[in-house]
Design an enzyme around this catalytic site. Structure first.
Site, mmCIF file in Angstrom:
data_model
loop_
_atom_site.group_PDB
_atom_site.id
_atom_site.type_symbol
_atom_site.label_atom_id
_atom_site.label_comp_id
_atom_site.label_asym_id
_atom_site.label_seq_id
_atom_site.Cartn_x
_atom_site.Cartn_y
_atom_site.Cartn_z
ATOM 1 N N PRO A 79 49.072 33.150 33.986
ATOM 2 C CA PRO A 79 47.583 33.849 33.395
ATOM 3 C C PRO A 79 46.359 33.369 32.996
ATOM 4 O O PRO A 79 45.851 32.429 33.571
ATOM 5 C CB PRO A 79 48.335 34.348 31.363
ATOM 6 C CG PRO A 79 49.917 33.542 31.517
ATOM 7 C CD PRO A 79 50.194 32.697 32.511
ATOM 8 N N CYS A 80 45.177 34.743 33.205
ATOM 9 C CA CYS A 80 44.439 34.221 34.199
ATOM 10 C C CYS A 80 44.104 34.953 32.676
ATOM 11 O O CYS A 80 42.171 34.033 32.782
ATOM 12 C CB CYS A 80 43.925 35.385 35.155
ATOM 13 S SG CYS A 80 44.005 36.754 34.252
ATOM 14 N N VAL A 81 44.106 34.984 31.631
ATOM 15 C CA VAL A 81 42.946 35.174 30.880
ATOM 16 C C VAL A 81 42.332 34.233 29.750
ATOM 17 O O VAL A 81 40.738 34.621 29.786
ATOM 18 C CB VAL A 81 44.418 35.840 29.621
ATOM 19 C CG1 VAL A 81 44.955 35.123 28.874
ATOM 20 C CG2 VAL A 81 43.250 36.827 28.051
#
EC number: 2.1.1.37
Length: 566
Positions: A79-81
């Site tokens: 996940p890049c968040v």
């Protein structure tokens, strides 16, 4: 390819990473994700039966990792968040992102170095900013694999994963995506002990390669969301696929947005105090900007199109449909997404561009001297079982405009010029606090974080009248502001109420519209002397500023002063 190479996908999401490998003839064996709509979508498109799984379950248990099927290829897109610059302006907690990434690398390390390993390549995708928070290399000890390494007679301080030489920043547009999406790819072809970056297939100027694909290609060769219901055949603009229009379930609906929303997007694209200007609406001659995971219409990152139907104000502009976003991400038109509209959008926005995945899959085949298939492997017919149909073939009724939260913050500036902005706000921008109900005038200098801020006291505008009157057109500007415009300024409390409701009230203009009118007034006046050079009187922190910003300071300070004394 006689015997298909097998692939396992971690943080699989909707399956964009896997889709690119499938298109090159690989066999997708399994996908792991902790979000049920993701596993549902992955299962639906790859005909699998994967279960919801938290990747952190593999953080400490070697037995869990041993139970993972051995495959030729491991891919993953943590996940890049946590790492994204758009999340809390880049100030989000990075610890979870690092933890998830290192857990993935732990799995790769075991599968790569285990006895009789069949692993031939692994790849990891994330936002560019993630590079700053990861180590350049990881030993077995770093990955909590000391005991495992000792058991297999490997020194715990031996490098298990090298990212320094095996990481590259790529742009999806270079590989035929209809999107300029920069991402960092790490990984390696195991037998070569390095990452092989595929050669671009497209370029911006077309020097010896096809030019970047553009949004206009979708608009010119794909139905509009407002087309009438029919059984016409629709051609995929990227793949050799033709299906009936009725088989497209996520495109024929109105995505028009309220004026209150697109005005905010337009403002922050064009007038952001410390970031560069962006096109509004989107420049359709270019690739799309990055499709984000959040479907939103009022931010700088929003992707906004001019609507195909003639509306002014509400509905004048629209968001892309889910299918348009999916095409931009490189999904075939037969690829389906499970869940509601917002869920589908999130699945698309979180995905890996299929064209990028396909390019790296091709490097594996080339490195292993495996012959590529003559055609891409794509599903020619959609599986619509269980898919929510978003189509309604109706024009949206826009009669419920959004409102702001109670005591919402407001920050608005008329023009961005000379590397500075003059701002009207209802809070202290420098301290990011709202101690009272006052409206404020401030000046922001420079670009980037940490720029100087100059606070301007109420009533300061009166000191500027003698300066402005010396400019050609200055008296006309002063007359316009003080006769007609000033009557549109409400009290501080009324300005706040109108801002929250996102609409003006009678003769009083909502604060952002007041500031926009200032911009219109300034733009209507011919300024023969473009620069105001400070000599005897010090107004700005810079000696030379655009004359238009002097006018802006007068008008904005007039607004804050008038509102605060009413």
């Amino acid at each position: 390819m006689d015997k298909k190479l097998t692939v396992i996908d971690f943080f699989c999401g909707a399956g964009g990473f896997s889709e690119g490998f499938r298109q090159m003839g690989f066999d997708i064996k399994y996908g792991y994700d902790h979000w049920k709509p993701a596993t549902d979508t992955f299962n639906h498109n790859f005909n699998l039966d994967c279960s919801v799984k938290n990747i952190l379950d593999f953080e400490k248990s070697i037995e869990e990792i041993d139970n993972i099927p051995n495959t030729d290829i491991i891919i993953g897109s943590p996940p890049c968040v946590s790492f994204s610059s758009s999340n809390k302006s880049g100030n989000a907690d990075k610890s979870l992102g690092v933890k998830l990434t290192e857990c993935f690398l732990r799995i790769v390390a075991v599968k790569k170095h285990q006895p009789n390993s069949i692993l031939k390549a692994w790849f990891m995708e994330n936002v560019v900013n993630s590079k700053r928070y990861l180590q350049t290399s990881y030993t077995f000890k770093d990955l909590n694999l000391t005991e495992w390494a000792n058991k297999h007679r490997i020194g715990p301080n031996t490098v298990a994963i090298d990212l320094f030489e095996n990481t590259a920043v790529i742009n999806s547009a270079d590989y035929g995506s209809i999107q300029s999406r920069k991402r960092v790819i790490s990984g390696e072809i195991v037998k070569k002990k390095k990452l092989i970056v595929p050669k671009p297939t497209h370029c911006k100027k077309g020097d010896g390669l096809p030019k970047y694909k553009s949004i206009k290609q979708i608009k010119n060769h794909f139905p509009t969301p407002f087309d009438k219901k029919s059984q016409n055949v629709v051609k995929d603009i990227q793949y050799p696929i033709e299906i009936e229009q009725s088989q497209i379930t996520d495109h024929f609906y109105d995505t028009g947005v309220y004026e209150a929303e697109w005005r905010f997007s337009k403002h922050w694209k064009i007038n952001h105090p410390f970031m560069g200007k962006m096109a509004f609406p989107e420049n359709e001659n270019n690739p799309s900007r990055t499709i984000t995971a959040t479907r939103i219409a009022n931010s700088r990152e929003s992707i906004i199109y001019k609507s195909e139907i003639n509306r002014k104000g509400d509905g004048e502009f629209r968001l892309p449909t889910v299918r348009e976003a999916a095409i931009i991400m490189g999904f075939p038109i037969t690829y389906q997404f499970m869940g509601s509209e917002n869920t589908k959008w999130r699945l698309v926005g979180n995905a890996v561009c299929a064209s990028v995945s396909r390019a790296f899959a091709e490097t594996v085949l080339d490195s292993l001297n495996i012959k590529k298939g003559q055609e891409l492997v794509v599903e020619k017919s959609p599986n619509l079982k269980g898919v929510i149909n978003l189509n309604n073939y109706k024009i949206k009724t826009l009669d419920n405009p959004p409102i702001k939260n109670k005591n919402a913050r407001c920050r608005w500036q008329p023009i961005k010029e000379g590397n500075l902005t003059v701002t009207l706000s209802n809070y202290n921008i420098e301290k990011s606090t709202k101690e009272d109900r006052k409206w404020r005038t401030s000046i922001q200098y420079g670009t980037g974080k940490g720029f100087p801020i100059q606070h301007v006291e109420d009533g300061y505008f009166t000191k500027l009248e003698s300066i402005i009157s010396k400019f050609k057109g200055g008296n006309k500007f002063l007359e316009t502001i003080n006769n007609g415009f000033s009557e549109k300024i409400a009290s501080a409390q009324k300005l706040q109420e109108m801002f929250e409701l996102q609409k003006s009230d009678g003769k009083f203009l909502e604060p952002t519209r007041l500031v926009d009118e200032v911009a219109n007034i300034i733009n209507s006046i011919q300024v023969n002397e473009p620069e105001y050079i400070q000599l005897d009187t010090t107004v700005f922190l810079k000696k030379r500023v655009p004359t238009r910003q002097l006018y802006a300071l007068y008008a904005i300070n007039k607004i804050s002063t008038s509102a605060n004394i009413k």
